[in-house]
Each structure stands twice: as C-alpha cells, then as structure tokens.
Motif scaffolding. Structure first.
Motif, PDB file in Angstrom:
ATOM      1  N   ARG A  97     -47.086   4.749 -57.984  1.00  0.00           N
ATOM      2  CA  ARG A  97     -46.848   4.420 -59.460  1.00  0.00           C
ATOM      3  C   ARG A  97     -45.407   4.288 -59.981  1.00  0.00           C
ATOM      4  O   ARG A  97     -44.572   5.317 -59.430  1.00  0.00           O
ATOM      5  CB  ARG A  97     -47.510   5.497 -60.330  1.00  0.00           C
ATOM      6  CG  ARG A  97     -49.053   5.393 -60.188  1.00  0.00           C
ATOM      7  CD  ARG A  97     -49.763   6.334 -61.292  1.00  0.00           C
ATOM      8  NE  ARG A  97     -50.923   5.882 -61.355  1.00  0.00           N
ATOM      9  CZ  ARG A  97     -52.026   6.909 -61.452  1.00  0.00           C
ATOM     10  NH1 ARG A  97     -51.655   8.179 -61.163  1.00  0.00           N
ATOM     11  NH2 ARG A  97     -53.262   6.591 -61.571  1.00  0.00           N
ATOM     12  N   TRP A 115     -49.752  15.062 -57.523  1.00  0.00           N
ATOM     13  CA  TRP A 115     -50.959  14.447 -58.231  1.00  0.00           C
ATOM     14  C   TRP A 115     -52.239  14.634 -57.394  1.00  0.00           C
ATOM     15  O   TRP A 115     -53.304  15.014 -57.986  1.00  0.00           O
ATOM     16  CB  TRP A 115     -50.940  12.802 -57.908  1.00  0.00           C
ATOM     17  CG  TRP A 115     -52.286  12.140 -57.976  1.00  0.00           C
ATOM     18  CD1 TRP A 115     -52.841  11.852 -59.208  1.00  0.00           C
ATOM     19  CD2 TRP A 115     -52.926  11.920 -57.014  1.00  0.00           C
ATOM     20  NE1 TRP A 115     -54.010  11.157 -58.963  1.00  0.00           N
ATOM     21  CE2 TRP A 115     -54.233  11.236 -57.454  1.00  0.00           C
ATOM     22  CE3 TRP A 115     -53.104  11.685 -55.755  1.00  0.00           C
ATOM     23  CZ2 TRP A 115     -55.310  10.514 -56.829  1.00  0.00           C
ATOM     24  CZ3 TRP A 115     -54.099  11.192 -54.838  1.00  0.00           C
ATOM     25  CH2 TRP A 115     -55.169  10.760 -55.312  1.00  0.00           C
ATOM     26  N   ARG A 168     -55.676  16.531 -59.127  1.00  0.00           N
ATOM     27  CA  ARG A 168     -57.000  15.729 -58.892  1.00  0.00           C
ATOM     28  C   ARG A 168     -57.945  16.622 -58.268  1.00  0.00           C
ATOM     29  O   ARG A 168     -59.080  16.532 -58.773  1.00  0.00           O
ATOM     30  CB  ARG A 168     -56.764  14.205 -58.264  1.00  0.00           C
ATOM     31  CG  ARG A 168     -57.882  13.405 -58.064  1.00  0.00           C
ATOM     32  CD  ARG A 168     -57.842  12.137 -58.581  1.00  0.00           C
ATOM     33  NE  ARG A 168     -59.286  11.641 -58.479  1.00  0.00           N
ATOM     34  CZ  ARG A 168     -59.635  10.390 -58.785  1.00  0.00           C
ATOM     35  NH1 ARG A 168     -58.815   9.450 -59.504  1.00  0.00           N
ATOM     36  NH2 ARG A 168     -60.782   9.777 -59.016  1.00  0.00           N
ATOM     37  N   ALA A 182     -56.365   8.759 -71.988  1.00  0.00           N
ATOM     38  CA  ALA A 182     -56.897   8.006 -71.206  1.00  0.00           C
ATOM     39  C   ALA A 182     -58.618   7.981 -71.605  1.00  0.00           C
ATOM     40  O   ALA A 182     -59.234   6.929 -71.227  1.00  0.00           O
ATOM     41  CB  ALA A 182     -56.754   8.311 -69.895  1.00  0.00           C
ATOM     42  N   THR A 205     -59.061   3.432 -73.666  1.00  0.00           N
ATOM     43  CA  THR A 205     -59.468   2.271 -72.923  1.00  0.00           C
ATOM     44  C   THR A 205     -61.118   1.802 -73.426  1.00  0.00           C
ATOM     45  O   THR A 205     -61.459   0.803 -73.184  1.00  0.00           O
ATOM     46  CB  THR A 205     -59.396   2.544 -71.435  1.00  0.00           C
ATOM     47  OG1 THR A 205     -60.073   3.903 -71.567  1.00  0.00           O
ATOM     48  CG2 THR A 205     -58.082   2.484 -70.966  1.00  0.00           C
ATOM     49  N   ARG A 255     -46.441  -1.088 -59.549  1.00  0.00           N
ATOM     50  CA  ARG A 255     -46.294   0.073 -58.647  1.00  0.00           C
ATOM     51  C   ARG A 255     -44.960  -0.106 -57.934  1.00  0.00           C
ATOM     52  O   ARG A 255     -44.216  -1.229 -58.178  1.00  0.00           O
ATOM     53  CB  ARG A 255     -47.314  -0.114 -57.706  1.00  0.00           C
ATOM     54  CG  ARG A 255     -48.663   0.160 -57.961  1.00  0.00           C
ATOM     55  CD  ARG A 255     -49.073   1.432 -58.119  1.00  0.00           C
ATOM     56  NE  ARG A 255     -50.317   1.818 -58.117  1.00  0.00           N
ATOM     57  CZ  ARG A 255     -51.274   2.043 -59.262  1.00  0.00           C
ATOM     58  NH1 ARG A 255     -50.754   1.974 -60.288  1.00  0.00           N
ATOM     59  NH2 ARG A 255     -52.758   2.358 -59.020  1.00  0.00           N
ATOM     60  N   PRO A 293     -61.386  -3.234 -63.199  1.00  0.00           N
ATOM     61  CA  PRO A 293     -60.891  -2.764 -64.214  1.00  0.00           C
ATOM     62  C   PRO A 293     -60.811  -1.232 -64.172  1.00  0.00           C
ATOM     63  O   PRO A 293     -59.638  -0.773 -65.001  1.00  0.00           O
ATOM     64  CB  PRO A 293     -62.011  -2.869 -65.782  1.00  0.00           C
ATOM     65  CG  PRO A 293     -63.247  -3.301 -64.707  1.00  0.00           C
ATOM     66  CD  PRO A 293     -63.210  -3.753 -63.488  1.00  0.00           C
ATOM     67  N   HIS A 350     -56.349   6.308 -56.810  1.00  0.00           N
ATOM     68  CA  HIS A 350     -56.176   6.329 -58.308  1.00  0.00           C
ATOM     69  C   HIS A 350     -57.322   5.975 -58.950  1.00  0.00           C
ATOM     70  O   HIS A 350     -57.266   5.630 -60.338  1.00  0.00           O
ATOM     71  CB  HIS A 350     -54.925   5.861 -58.779  1.00  0.00           C
ATOM     72  CG  HIS A 350     -53.822   6.404 -58.559  1.00  0.00           C
ATOM     73  ND1 HIS A 350     -53.487   7.940 -58.573  1.00  0.00           N
ATOM     74  CD2 HIS A 350     -52.514   6.477 -57.596  1.00  0.00           C
ATOM     75  CE1 HIS A 350     -52.396   8.248 -58.012  1.00  0.00           C
ATOM     76  NE2 HIS A 350     -51.905   7.321 -57.269  1.00  0.00           N
ATOM     77  N   CYS A 356     -60.224   5.426 -61.432  1.00  0.00           N
ATOM     78  CA  CYS A 356     -60.476   6.037 -62.581  1.00  0.00           C
ATOM     79  C   CYS A 356     -61.243   7.038 -62.584  1.00  0.00           C
ATOM     80  O   CYS A 356     -62.408   6.989 -61.990  1.00  0.00           O
ATOM     81  CB  CYS A 356     -60.704   4.865 -63.848  1.00  0.00           C
ATOM     82  SG  CYS A 356     -61.237   5.808 -65.258  1.00  0.00           S
TER      83      CYS A 356
END
Ligand code: HEM
Length: 457
Positions: free
Chosen positions: A82, A102, A106, A268, A272, A337, A396, A402, A404
């Motif tokens: 990212r 990350w 997660r 987030a 969205t 990215r 989407p 990553h 969603c």
C-alpha cells in the motif's frame, strides 16, 4: 580436441519495454481540457492505450493495470504494498498498514468478522433501520424529500458503532460525518495528483483537516477510556483489541494503536456501505423496472414484517442490486500501491518505487467484460445464471491479503436495509440538486442523493 555442448541454450524471453502510455504533452493537454477529471483520465487511458499503461508524474512513474489477470497479480504480490497516504488519518490502522505489523493486527481482528459473529448483528441492524424510519415520520400515502446519501451515512455509522463498539454515537453523528467528509475529500485531492490533477490543498484546508482529525480523535479516545474503566466490558471488537497481547512481547496495544484501529473501523465500516446504498437508491429510482422487482421481492419475502437474518437467502435481488451499484460506483474506486523492489507484471518490468494503480471504476466498465457497461442491470449478478467472468472483473472489496475485512458485514447490512426499506417505501428521483459522482478518496455523491420518499405500506 575441445568438446562443445550440443544442448541448445534456451534464451530467456526478453521483457517487453515500457508499456504504452501518454506523453507529457498529452498529459498537459488532457489536464487543461474541459472534461478533465480523475475518472475520465483513467477511462481515457484505458480506451486509448489498452489494459496496461505507463505514465510519468512529478512524483514518479505510474503503472496502471486494467485487466483482471494483471489486477490479480498486483493484489496478490507481497512486494507490492500500500502507498501510505491514508495513514494521515488512520495511522497504522489495518487499512493503512502492510507487512508484519498488518499481519499481526489482522490476526487479532479477523475472528470478530466470522459469519457466526456477524449473524448476531441482524437484530441490531434492523433496529437501527426502524429508528431511522420512525424519524422520517411518514404515514401511508405520504412522502417527503430526503437526502438518501445523508440518511445512509447516519444509519451505517449507527450500525457499525453499536456492532463493533457497543456504543451510541448519535449525539455526535453529524459532527463525525462532517469531519470524515473533510478528510476523505482532502486525501482524495492529494491522491488525485497521481491522476494528472493539480494539488488544491490550501493552508486553510490544512487547518480544517487537523480540526476534523481532532473531532474524531476526541470521540474515539473517550470511547477507549470509558471502556478501560468498565468492570464488565461487553464482548465486541473493542474488547478483543483491548485484551490482545503481542505474541512475542506479551505487550497490550498502546492507546495510539487502539485509536488507529477504532478510527479505521469507524470510517471503513460505514462510509463505503453508505455510499453504495445511496448509489443503489439513486440507480433504482432511475430504473423503475428494477425498483419494482426489488419491491416485489420485499413484498413476497417480508410483506409487512421486518427482515431477519433468516431472510437473507431469499433477498437475492437486493444483493444483486447492491453488487450492480458497486459495479457502476465502486466506493473504493482506485487503489494505489507501490513496488517495494523491481518486479515484472504482464511481461513488463516494474522498477522499485514505482506507483501501481488498479481501478474498479474502469475495470467494471471494461467493454470485453461488461457489455453495455453504463447500463444499470442487476440481472448481471443473477445467481447461477450470469456469464462466467474472471476473478477481478468485479472487485469492489479488493482481494488478496487485503480483501475487505467487512465484506460479509456490508453485504448482510445492505440486504437487510434494502429489503426493509423496499417493503415500505418507494423512492422517486428529484431533479435538483443533481447527483454527481465525486472522485475523492471514496466515490461519494458531491451534492447528496435527493429523493422523494413515499410510504407505500
Ligand atoms: C460496501 C462496503 C465496503 C466496500 C466496498 C469496502 C471496500 C474495501 C476495499 C476495496 C478494501 C481494500 C483497500 C485496499 O487494499 O487498499 C477494504 C479493506 C478493508 N475494509 Fe472494507 N469495504 C466495505 C465495507 C467495510 C465494512 C462494513 C468494514 C468493517 C466493519 C470494512 C473494513 C475494512 C477493513 C478493516 C479493511 C482493511 C483490510 C486489510 O487490509 O486487512 N469494510 N474494504
């Protein structure tokens, strides 16, 4: 006598040179043209130069990939990470980080998003819809104008705060939504510099950005402090975060780490979903036959009762509408990215440090994948019925590591909200103000989504 090998050497196939792309002059001319905006920029690049495009900006080399197979490679490579622009707001939150940090975060949060936990949120989602509808105060046969973009934002904020933090932010919901709007717009303006759009951040805007950040931080730190003092904390994501310990050091998360994850979920987890639902209502109002099909499904499955999780398998048209709305207006419409090291994609060498762009907005309009792509047609997502499309023809929710975290949460929420409202209301378009897509960090509606909402049941 010298012996020479008779085995022929297989030459390594040469990498292609740089992909096709616009010249500096082309970029300058485009930026000056009356239709210049980031959406048009990417669509024009794909139309004129193909699925793989290279161009140069003052900030560095940019590679734009528009084909599903190339997108898969970009999203799945660990050395393509990212670009950390959103960390201005989210710090090291899950949506802004990458690599080992990350991965640890997660792992902590993932279990709270399992299906078993999510289905428990059904009643809470429906209660939030009931509160919103009560606030509209409409009797059968009555109608009133409403900005559905605003309604969906307040609704989804209410839902995510109750589901993930067992809290009620209704007293400051408007302030939070305004603050988030400022951050999303300003970050969008900064990232648009990679999309051939000049920077438009003034010192005043900079001050406004800091103020907005402070508004959100105040609420979030208060939430964290209250929870630390709670002798009987509820079982939710905030408690999961507070109880987590680093596997190597045994240390808990610091207040700043907690803040970053809470702000990430706050933003987030509602922005969205709200945008997609607002686009869905707008598109339905332009397409009476689709709205009728949604109303008919809601009438058949729900009649006059409110939906529950058990209804989800039968609210299929609602899910199709949501998917098609996200095809035309993917809330995260572009992902940026960076290549950590030199690499190769689709036969093209990518230098270390280059920017890499993939855009659901353009791929979702790819003429080879989506015939008559500008037409709103939920039947494209009919279960077991549609044409076989490659993975990443519709993305989407991104993909790879990553993907969603809230994908299922968002879909459950959308089905319940679309079903509950379609069973009770009709949505009719209002001409003014016009509904205009705003290419900021997310794909918002610049002037909202004004509608005449009519109570039919
Ligand atoms: C329609 C609704 C939604 C859409 C379209 C969406 C889209 C996305 C996309 C495209 C990404 C990847 C971004 C990137 O890699 O740069 C992402 C990541 C993420 N989303 Fe969503 N999202 C939605 C709803 C939600 C909800 C409801 C939540 C939480 C309640 C959520 C939480 C997250 C988180 C935590 C990440 C970071 C995942 C990671 O990198 O491990 N999202 N989302």
């Amino acid at each position: 006598m010298s012996v020479t090998s008779t085995i022929p050497q297989i030459p390594t196939p040469p990498l292609n040179p740089t992909p096709p792309g616009p010249t500096r002059q082309w970029l300058a001319d485009f930026a000056r043209s009356p239709h210049a905006n980031p959406f048009e920029f990417l669509l024009t690049l794909a139309r004129e130069f193909g699925d793989t495009v290279h161009y140069t900006t003052p900030y560095g080399s940019v590679y734009f990939f528009n084909h599903p197979e190339e997108i898969r490679q970009v999203l799945h490579r660990t050395n393509i990470v990212r670009a950390p622009l959103v960390s201005l707001t989210l710090g090291q939150g899950l949506l802004a980080s990458d690599g080992d940090y990350w991965r640890k975060q997660r792992r902590i949060m993932q279990p709270d998003f399992h299906e078993g936990c999510l289905i428990g949120f059904g009643p809470l989602i429906v209660e939030a819809v009931q509160r919103m509808v009560d606030g509209w105060n409409l009797n059968v046969g009555e109608s009133r104008p409403l900005d559905m973009a605003h309604e969906m934002k307040i609704l989804t904020l209410d839902i995510v705060v109750r589901a993930m933090f067992s809290s009620d932010f209704s007293a400051y919901a408007e302030d939070i939504c305004d603050a988030i709007a400022v951050m999303i717009e300003d970050l969008g303006h900064i990232s648009a510099t990679l999309l051939n759009t000049p920077m438009t951040i003034s010192p005043q805007r900079n001050a406004r950005f800091k103020q907005s950040l402070a508004t959100v931080d105040d609420v979030v730190y208060e939430l964290i402090n209250q929870r630390r003092a709670d002798p009987n904390p509820p079982r939710d994501l905030l408690t999961t975060l507070l109880n987590s310990r680093d596997a190597e050091t045994g240390e808990p998360l610091t207040d700043k780490q907690l803040r970053d994850e809470v702000v990430t979920i706050l933003i987030a987890g509602h922005e969205t979903t709200a945008i997609s639902l607002a686009w869905a209502w707008h598109l339905l109002a332009q397409s009476p036959e689709s709205l009728q099909l949604l109303n008919a499904e809601a009438d058949e499955v729900l009649g006059s009762r409110w939906p529950s999780i058990a209804d989800l398998p039968r609210l299929t048209y609602a899910e199709m509408v949501f998917n098609e709305a996200m095809r035309l207006y993917p809330p995260v419409w572009v992902m940026v990215r960076r290549a950590l090291e030199a690499d190769e994609i689709a036969g093209y060498p990518i230098p270390a440090g280059a920017f890499i762009i993939v855009s659901p907005y353009t791929t979702h309009r790819h003429p080879d994948l989506w015939p008559d792509s500008e037409r709103f047609d939920p039947s494209r997502f009919a279960p077991n019925d549609g044409p076989k499309r490659p993975l990443y023809a519709h993305f989407p929710f991104a993909g790879g590591r990553h993907l969603c975290l809230g994908q299922r949460f968002a879909i459950i929420e959308a089905q319940l909200i679309l079903g509950a409202l379609a069973a009770r209301f009709d949505f009719r378009p209002i001409a003014e103000p016009p509904v205009v897509a705003q290419p900021v960090l997310t794909l918002r509606q610049q002037f909202g989504v004004p509608m005449e909402v009519h109570r039919r049941r």
